[in-house]
Write a protein that holds these residues in place. Structure first.
Motif, PDB file in Angstrom:
ATOM      1  N   ILE A 147       0.857  -1.186   0.000  1.00 51.89           N
ATOM      2  CA  ILE A 147       0.000   0.000   0.000  1.00 51.89           C
ATOM      3  C   ILE A 147       0.886   1.225   0.000  1.00 51.89           C
ATOM      4  O   ILE A 147       1.858   1.330   0.763  1.00 51.89           O
ATOM      5  CB  ILE A 147      -0.907  -0.021   1.235  1.00 51.89           C
ATOM      6  N   LEU A 183      -1.547   3.283   6.242  1.00 53.85           N
ATOM      7  CA  LEU A 183      -1.067   1.917   6.073  1.00 53.85           C
ATOM      8  C   LEU A 183       0.103   1.844   5.097  1.00 53.85           C
ATOM      9  O   LEU A 183       0.473   0.759   4.660  1.00 53.85           O
ATOM     10  CB  LEU A 183      -2.208   1.025   5.566  1.00 53.85           C
ATOM     11  N   GLN A 218       2.470  -1.258   4.204  1.00 55.32           N
ATOM     12  CA  GLN A 218       1.919  -2.572   4.563  1.00 55.32           C
ATOM     13  C   GLN A 218       1.756  -3.424   3.315  1.00 55.32           C
ATOM     14  O   GLN A 218       1.324  -2.945   2.274  1.00 55.32           O
ATOM     15  CB  GLN A 218       0.566  -2.372   5.243  1.00 55.32           C
ATOM     16  N   ALA A 219       2.097  -4.677   3.426  1.00 57.18           N
ATOM     17  CA  ALA A 219       1.961  -5.574   2.286  1.00 57.18           C
ATOM     18  C   ALA A 219       0.487  -5.843   2.025  1.00 57.18           C
ATOM     19  O   ALA A 219      -0.290  -6.012   2.959  1.00 57.18           O
ATOM     20  CB  ALA A 219       2.684  -6.876   2.565  1.00 57.18           C
ATOM     21  N   ALA A 220       0.093  -5.863   0.752  1.00 59.82           N
ATOM     22  CA  ALA A 220      -1.298  -6.173   0.425  1.00 59.82           C
ATOM     23  C   ALA A 220      -1.423  -7.568  -0.159  1.00 59.82           C
ATOM     24  O   ALA A 220      -2.417  -8.241   0.058  1.00 59.82           O
ATOM     25  CB  ALA A 220      -1.850  -5.143  -0.544  1.00 59.82           C
ATOM     26  N   SER A 221      -0.443  -8.015  -0.923  1.00 61.24           N
ATOM     27  CA  SER A 221      -0.495  -9.404  -1.381  1.00 61.24           C
ATOM     28  C   SER A 221       0.884  -9.876  -1.838  1.00 61.24           C
ATOM     29  O   SER A 221       1.722  -9.074  -2.263  1.00 61.24           O
ATOM     30  CB  SER A 221      -1.506  -9.563  -2.519  1.00 61.24           C
ATOM     31  N   VAL A 280       0.003 -16.760   0.309  1.00 58.99           N
ATOM     32  CA  VAL A 280       0.184 -17.013   1.738  1.00 58.99           C
ATOM     33  C   VAL A 280      -0.861 -17.995   2.265  1.00 58.99           C
ATOM     34  O   VAL A 280      -0.544 -18.878   3.038  1.00 58.99           O
ATOM     35  CB  VAL A 280       0.168 -15.702   2.529  1.00 58.99           C
ATOM     36  N   ASN A 281      -2.102 -17.856   1.850  1.00 59.97           N
ATOM     37  CA  ASN A 281      -3.101 -18.815   2.326  1.00 59.97           C
ATOM     38  C   ASN A 281      -3.460 -19.863   1.289  1.00 59.97           C
ATOM     39  O   ASN A 281      -4.532 -20.443   1.326  1.00 59.97           O
ATOM     40  CB  ASN A 281      -4.371 -18.076   2.759  1.00 59.97           C
ATOM     41  N   TYR A 299       4.747 -24.058   1.233  1.00 59.48           N
ATOM     42  CA  TYR A 299       4.142 -22.811   1.658  1.00 59.48           C
ATOM     43  C   TYR A 299       5.020 -21.628   1.313  1.00 59.48           C
ATOM     44  O   TYR A 299       6.253 -21.722   1.366  1.00 59.48           O
ATOM     45  CB  TYR A 299       3.964 -22.793   3.175  1.00 59.48           C
ATOM     46  N   PRO A 323      -6.965  -2.164   3.477  1.00 53.61           N
ATOM     47  CA  PRO A 323      -6.817  -3.596   3.187  1.00 53.61           C
ATOM     48  C   PRO A 323      -6.019  -4.324   4.271  1.00 53.61           C
ATOM     49  O   PRO A 323      -5.402  -3.697   5.128  1.00 53.61           O
ATOM     50  CB  PRO A 323      -6.066  -3.639   1.864  1.00 53.61           C
ATOM     51  N   LEU A 324      -6.024  -5.625   4.187  1.00 49.46           N
ATOM     52  CA  LEU A 324      -5.370  -6.454   5.202  1.00 49.46           C
ATOM     53  C   LEU A 324      -4.009  -6.933   4.732  1.00 49.46           C
ATOM     54  O   LEU A 324      -3.728  -6.989   3.540  1.00 49.46           O
ATOM     55  CB  LEU A 324      -6.236  -7.678   5.471  1.00 49.46           C
ATOM     56  N   ILE A 325      -3.188  -7.341   5.707  1.00 47.22           N
ATOM     57  CA  ILE A 325      -1.918  -7.973   5.348  1.00 47.22           C
ATOM     58  C   ILE A 325      -2.224  -9.341   4.719  1.00 47.22           C
ATOM     59  O   ILE A 325      -3.270  -9.932   4.990  1.00 47.22           O
ATOM     60  CB  ILE A 325      -1.001  -8.120   6.581  1.00 47.22           C
ATOM     61  N   PRO A 326      -1.311  -9.856   3.862  1.00 46.42           N
ATOM     62  CA  PRO A 326      -1.621 -11.085   3.122  1.00 46.42           C
ATOM     63  C   PRO A 326      -2.022 -12.255   4.009  1.00 46.42           C
ATOM     64  O   PRO A 326      -2.878 -13.051   3.620  1.00 46.42           O
ATOM     65  CB  PRO A 326      -0.320 -11.387   2.385  1.00 46.42           C
ATOM     66  N   ALA A 327      -1.443 -12.360   5.204  1.00 46.86           N
ATOM     67  CA  ALA A 327      -1.775 -13.502   6.061  1.00 46.86           C
ATOM     68  C   ALA A 327      -3.265 -13.533   6.398  1.00 46.86           C
ATOM     69  O   ALA A 327      -3.808 -14.572   6.728  1.00 46.86           O
ATOM     70  CB  ALA A 327      -0.958 -13.460   7.347  1.00 46.86           C
ATOM     71  N   LEU A 328      -3.920 -12.387   6.325  1.00 44.54           N
ATOM     72  CA  LEU A 328      -5.337 -12.334   6.688  1.00 44.54           C
ATOM     73  C   LEU A 328      -6.265 -12.457   5.489  1.00 44.54           C
ATOM     74  O   LEU A 328      -7.469 -12.312   5.618  1.00 44.54           O
ATOM     75  CB  LEU A 328      -5.641 -11.044   7.447  1.00 44.54           C
ATOM     76  N   HIS A 329      -5.696 -12.716   4.308  1.00 42.49           N
ATOM     77  CA  HIS A 329      -6.556 -12.911   3.139  1.00 42.49           C
ATOM     78  C   HIS A 329      -7.066 -14.331   3.142  1.00 42.49           C
ATOM     79  O   HIS A 329      -6.489 -15.206   2.505  1.00 42.49           O
ATOM     80  CB  HIS A 329      -5.775 -12.701   1.830  1.00 42.49           C
ATOM     81  N   SER A 330      -8.119 -14.581   3.862  1.00 46.68           N
ATOM     82  CA  SER A 330      -8.552 -15.963   3.963  1.00 46.68           C
ATOM     83  C   SER A 330      -9.971 -16.029   4.450  1.00 46.68           C
ATOM     84  O   SER A 330     -10.414 -15.197   5.231  1.00 46.68           O
ATOM     85  CB  SER A 330      -7.638 -16.711   4.929  1.00 46.68           C
ATOM     86  N   ALA A 342      -1.778 -21.393   6.155  1.00 52.70           N
ATOM     87  CA  ALA A 342      -1.038 -20.154   5.917  1.00 52.70           C
ATOM     88  C   ALA A 342       0.447 -20.294   6.183  1.00 52.70           C
ATOM     89  O   ALA A 342       1.269 -19.756   5.455  1.00 52.70           O
ATOM     90  CB  ALA A 342      -1.616 -19.040   6.777  1.00 52.70           C
TER      91      ALA A 342
END
Ligand code: HEM
Lengths: 531, 328
Positions: free
Chosen positions: A252, A257, A260-263, A285-286, A297, B169-176, B261
C-alpha cells in the motif's frame, strides 16, 4: 458426583492408612492421589503456568535466530536459562512431565468412569423411592383421570427418557450422553496428544530461499535448513521439483497503512517427480501447494541484487544475483554478502546493504522508506584477501579476519560501477531480482489430529449441554375416587434449571390430563370448576 | 516484481463508521448511568422462576398444584426500577449503532471488518453487550448492566484513543475465508468470557456482602443490594458453558488456518501459547466446579484469571512479543 466421593477417600482416608500398607498399598495410595480431581486441577494449573516462559522467552521451535540474538544480548543469563530448557519449553523434560502426568491422571480418572457408565447404560432406571417429597423437587395435584391414563400420559410426556414401570409409578432417566461425552472428550484429548507425537516422529519440515527463475528439487541437500523427525526416512521423501517463475508483491502506497503488504503471489511450475508432467500453481500465503502429500508454503520474500564483478584485467569473474536478508518488513532494508573467490588473483568480498526505496532522513542518513523497489540503491564495503572458504560458513556472513579493507562504495544505482582501489577490479550493481522463502512440510498427523480435535469438541458439547436427570411419576386413586398424582425430579447438575424443567413437566402433565378429562367427561371438569 | 497500490477506501462509509463509534460510546455511557441508578435505588424485587432462577415452594399454587422444593437456596431477587428498562432500551440502541458501525467499516474497507486491533476491540465489546442483552431478556440478568458497561467503555476508549487506524486492506496472512470463521469464534467467545468474568467479579462482591451480613454487619450501596451469589455464579457458569466450546473451536479453526497459511498447525507462537493458556485455565475452572472445596470464590477467581489471560493475549501479545500473529 461419584468422583468427589472417591476423591475424599483418596486424599484423606487413605492417606492415614497408607503408612502401614506396604509397597502395594503405597502404590495404590499414589495412584488414588494422582487420579484425584484435585491433582488434575493442580496439573492443569502447572500446564498453564509452565507455558508462560514459552511465550516470554524466544523459542527454538519458533525462531532459532531470535534465540541466538538472546544469547548474544544476555551472555550471562542465557546459558542458565538454557540449562532449564527454557528456550525449548514445549519439548523440555519438565513440561513433558507435567502433561504426561496429566494424561496418566486423565486415563486413570476417566477409564473407571467409562466402565461405570457402560454398566449404568445396561441397567434399568432405579426403583421409585417411597417418599417422593424428599427429593429436591416434588409436586402433587389431583385429577379426574384414572391412574393408567395418568401414567400413559406421563410416558408420552417423558418419551425422551428411559422409562421403567414399578407398580403404580414410573421411574425414568435421561441424559446418558453427558457421561459418554465426558469420556469421549477426555479420550479424544489423549488421542490428540498421541497423534501429535507420532506426527513429529515421522514428519519433516524444511526451509529454503528460491530466487525468481530458479528451481528446487526435493532432496536433503537442497534445503537451507531441515528438521526431520526422529524416525523420518529422509532418503524416501517425495521427489518433486519446483521452479519459481515469477513473484509479485503488492504494497500500500499511501495513508496510514503505507508500506503494509497487500499481497504476495508466486507463480510456480512443478513436477511430482523428475521428468514428470509439469503443472503450474499460484502460490500465495493462504494458498499452499500440495504435491504428493507434501505441502509447500510461501512464507516470505526478499531482494536479491545482481552484481557483475571484474578483476584487475577487466574479465568478468562473477555475474549473479545474491539473496539479501531484510532487517524489517516495514522498509525491507536488506543486508547481504557477495563472495568472489575466483578472481585470478586475491579473493574479493563485499558486505552490502540494499535499500528498495532509498530516501534520506532529516539528518542526512540514508534509509529505505518503503518496502517496494521504487528507488533501489546499494552501498558496499569491499575486502580483499582470503575469504576463508575452507571452513564451512554462512553465506550471509563475511569472515574479514584474513582480509584487508578496500573502503566503501558510493551509493549505487542500477548500472553504477564502483572502481575498486589499487586496480583490484570493479563491481557493478546490474539490477535485482526477488526471492521467495518457502517451507516444505510433511506431517502425517494433520488429519488424525483434526479428527481427534473435532471429536473432542463434540464430546465437550455433550458433556456441557446434556443434563442427566431422573423423573418419577406416581398415580394412586384416592378415597374420593380422584387420582393423586405425584411428580418428583432429581437433577445431577445445576439445580435451578432442572427444577424449572420439572415444574414445567408437572404443569404440562396437569394440563394434558385436564384437556383429556374435558374431552371425555364434561362433568368431571365442571366439578373441578365448582371446587 | 513489486507493485504498489493505493488503499481503496470508501470515504463516506469510513466517516460514518467513525461517527457511529463516538455516538455508541455516548449512548453506552448514558445507559451505564441509568443502570447505576437502578442498582443503587431500585426496589428489591423477586425474579420470576426461570432457567436460572429457582422455583420456590408453593409456586403456581392457583393451578391446584402443590410444590415442595428442597434446595437450600432462597428465591432470586434483584434491585429493579423502571429506569433499568430504559437502560436496556438505551443499551439496545447503542448495540444497534455498534452493528451499523461494523457494517459501515466493512463496507468502507471492502472486507470483513475484523482485521486489526481496533476492529477486534470494537467487535469484542459488541459481543459483550449482545451477551448482556441476551442475558437480560432470557435470564432477567439486567442487574449486570452497569458492571458489563464499565469494561466495555474502558475498552472502547482504549480502542478509539490508542488503537485506531483508518480502514484499509489487510496484510496477506489475513486474506482468507478463515477470518470470518476463526476470528468470529474467538471474538464471540471472548465477549462471553468478558461478561462471565464480570459476573464472577460481581459474584465475589455479593459473596462478601453476604458474609458480612451473616456476621451482622451493615452492607450499603450497590454492593449490598446485589442478587444472591448463587444466581451470579450460575450466570457466570452458563456463559462459560457457551464460550468454552466456542473457544475450543476457535483454536482448532485457527490451527487449520495456520496449517494453510504458515505450513504448521501449531507452532507455539506467543498468541497460540496464550490462547492455549486461556483454554487450560477455563478447563481448570470447569474442573474446579466439580472438585470438593473449589466451588464458590475459588472457582470465581479462576474465571477472573481466565479473562485476564484473554485480555493479556489481546493486548500484550500484540505489543510485547513478536510473532506471526502481531497485527498491531
Ligand atoms: C488435558 C487435560 C484436561 C482437560 C482440558 C479437561 C477438561 C475438562 C472439561 C472441559 C470438563 C467439563 C466440565 C463440566 O462438565 O462442566 C471436564 C470434566 C471432567 N474431567 Fe477433565 N480435563 C482434563 C483432564 C482431566 C483429568 C486428569 C481428570 C482426572 C483426574 C479429569 C476428570 C474429569 C472429570 C471427572 C470430569 C467430570 C466432572 C463432572 O462430573 O462435572 N479431567 N474436564
Amino acid at each position: 458426583m461419584s468422583t468427589t466421593a472417591t476423591e475424599k477417600t483418596g486424599t484423606t482416608g487413605e492417606a492415614k492408612g497408607a503408612a502401614g500398607l506396604g509397597p502395594a498399598g503405597w502404590l495404590r495410595w499414589a495412584w488414588r492421589i494422582l487420579t484425584s480431581m484435585r491433582t488434575a486441577l493442580i496439573l492443569l494449573f502447572l500446564l498453564a503456568v509452565g507455558a508462560i516462559p514459552g511465550s516470554i522467552l524466544p523459542q527454538n521451535v519458533v525462531s532459532v535466530d531470535e534465540v541466538n540474538i538472546y544469547f548474544q544480548e544476555h551472555p550471562e543469563l542465557a546459558p542458565w536459562l538454557d540449562r532449564f530448557h527454557l528456550f525449548d519449553v514445549f519439548s523440555s523434560p519438565w513440561y513433558a512431565a507435567i502433561y504426561l502426568l496429566l494424561f496418566v491422571s486423565l486415563a486413570g480418572c476417566v477409564l473407571p468412569r467409562a466402565v461405570t457408565h457402560l454398566r449404568a447404560l445396561r441397567s434399568r432406571p432405579v426403583p421409585t423411592p417411597r417418599n417422593l417429597d424428599r427429593l429436591p423437587y416434588s409436586a402433587r395435584f389431583s385429577t379426574g383421570a384414572d391412574p393408567e391414563t395418568v401414567l400413559a400420559e406421563a410416558r408420552r410426556l417423558l418419551r425422551r427418557h428411559r422409562v421403567e414401570r414399578y407398580g403404580d409409578s414410573l421411574s425414568t432417566e435421561t441424559g446418558y450422553l453427558r457421561e459418554a461425552g465426558n469420556v469421549l472428550f477426555h479420550f479424544a484429548l489423549l488421542g490428540l496428544l498421541l497423534t501429535l507425537a507420532a506426527g513429529s516422529f515421522f514428519g519433516y519440515r524444511g526451509n529454503m530461499l528460491i530466487t525468481e527463475g530458479d528451481g528446487f528439487a526435493n532432496t536433503l541437500p537442497s534445503y537451507d535448513a531441515i528438521y526431520p523427525g526422529h524416525w523420518t526416512d529422509m532418503d524416501s521423501i517425495a521427489p518433486f521439483t519446483l521452479r519459481v517463475d515469477d513473484f509479485e508483491a503488492e504494497f500500500i502506497e499511501d495513508g496510514d497503512l503505507r508500506g503494509q503488504a497487500a499481497s504476495y503471489i508466486a507463480q510456480v511450475s512443478y513436477t511430482e517427480e523428475p521428468g514428470g508432467e509439469e503443472r503450474t500453481h499460484q502460490l500465495e500465503v493462504n494458498h499452499p501447494l500440495d504435491v504428493a502429500g507434501t505441502q509447500v508454503y510461501l512464507l516470505g520474500h526478499g531482494y536479491a541484487p545482481e552484481f557483475v564483478v571484474r578483476n584487475g584485467a577487466g574479465d568478468v569473474v562473477f555475474d549473479q544475483s545474491v539473496p539479501f536478508l531484510y532487517r524489517e518488513t516495514a522498509t525491507y532494508t536488506s543486508d547481504g554478502v557477495v563472495k568472489v573467490p575466483d578472481t585470478g588473483g586475491e579473493q574479493l568480498g563485499f558486505v552490502g546493504v540494499f535499500l528498495p526505496t532509498a530516501a534520506e532522513t532529516p539528518d542526512g542518513e540514508l534509509t529505505s522508506s518503503f518496502p517496494g523497489a521504487q528507488n533501489p540503491r546499494v552501498t558496499l564495503e569491499g575486502y580483499q584477501g582470503d575469504l576463508g572458504l575452507i571452513d564451512s560458513q554462512s553465506v550471509y556472513q563475511l569472515r574479514t579476519s584474513g582480509m584487508e579493507e578496500l573502503g566503501s562504495s558510493p551509493v549505487m544505482e542500477i548500472g553504477d560501477t564502483w572502481e575498486l582501489p589499487d586496480g583490484a577490479g570493479s563491481i557493478t550493481f546490474s539490477g535485482y531480482k526477488e526471492y521467495v522463502s518457502l517451507q516444505v512440510n510433511r506431517d502425517g498427523a494433520r488429519l488424525p489430529a483434526l479428527i481427534a480435535a473435532v471429536t473432542a469438541i463434540g464430546g465437550l458439547m455433550l458433556t456441557l449441554f446434556v443434563r442427566p436427570r431422573r423423573v418419577w411419576v406416581r398415580a394412586v386413586r384416592g378415597e374420593d375416587g380422584r387420582t393423586r398424582v405425584e411428580l418428583a425430579g432429581l437433577g445431577k447438575t445445576e439445580a435451578a434449571g432442572d427444577n424449572t424443567e420439572f415444574h414445567e413437566l408437572t404443569t404440562a402433565l396437569a394440563g394434558r390430563l385436564r384437556n383429556e378429562s374435558d374431552d371425555s367427561s364434561q362433568d368431571t371438569s365442571d366439578r373441578r370448576n365448582d371446587r | 516484481m513489486t507493485y504498489t497500490l493505493a488503499a481503496s477506501v470508501n470515504e463516506s462509509m469510513a466517516s460514518l463508521s467513525d461517527t457511529l463509534v463516538i455516538a455508541m460510546i455516548v449512548t453506552y455511557a448514558a445507559a451505564l448511568f441509568l443502570f447505576a441508578v437502578e442498582a443503587a435505588y431500585g426496589k428489591n424485587t423477586k425474579l420470576k422462576a426461570g432457567k436460572l432462577m429457582p422455583v420456590g415452594a408453593g409456586d403456581d399454587a392457583d393451578s391446584g398444584i402443590e410444590v415442595s422444593v428442597r434446595t437450600t437456596e432462597g428465591e432470586a431477587r434483584a434491585s429493579q426500577s423502571v429506569l433499568g428498562k430504559l437502560a436496556i432500551g438505551v443499551t439496545a440502541l447503542g448495540f444497534t449503532m455498534g452493528v451499523a458501525q461494523i457494517v459501515a467499516r466493512g463496507l468502507a474497507a471492502g472486507r470483513w471488518p475484523w482485521g486489526n486491533m481496533f476492529e477486534f476491540v470494537v467487535a469484542l465489546c459488541l459481543v459483550a453487550v449482545g451477551a448482556l442483552l441476551y442475558a437480560s431478556v432470557r435470564y432477567q440478568a439486567r442487574f449486570l448492566g452497569g458492571f458489563v458497561l464499565v469494561p466495555v467503555l474502558i475498552l472502547l476508549g482504549i480502542g478509539v484513543k490508542w488503537l485506531y487506524v483508518d480502514p484499509g486492506p489487510l496484510i496477506p496472512a489475513l486474506h482468507s475465508y478463515w477470518v470470518p470463521i476463526h476470528v468470529t469464534a474467538t471474538i464471540v467467545a471472548g465477549g462471553a468470557f468478558m461478561v462471565s468474568g464480570v459476573a464472577a467479579v460481581t459474584y465475589l462482591v455479593s459473596h462478601r456482602s453476604e458474609a458480612r451480613r451473616a456476621a451482622g454487619e451493615e452492607t450499603a450501596g450497590i454492593a449490598g443490594r446485589l442478587p444472591s451469589p448463587e444466581l451470579l455464579d450460575r450466570i457466570s457458569h452458563r456463559l462459560i458453558l457457551f464460550a468454552f466450546p466456542l473457544w475450543t473451536f476457535g483454536i482448532v479453526a485457527g490451527s487449520v488456518w495456520a496449517d494453510e497459511a504458515w505450513g504448521r498447525f501449531w507452532g507455539w507462537d506467543p498468541k497460540e501459547v496464550w490462547s492455549f493458556i486461556s483454554w487450560v485455565v477455563y478447563a481448570a475452572y470447569l474442573h474446579a466446579r466439580a472438585t470438593g472445596g473449589w466451588r464458590g470464590p475459588k472457582s470465581a477467581w479462576i474465571n477472573v484469571l481466565g479473562f485476564a489471560t484473554v485480555m493479556f493475549n489481546f493486548f500484550a501479545v500484540n505489543y510485547l512479543f513478536s510473532g506471526l500473529h502481531s497485527y498491531a
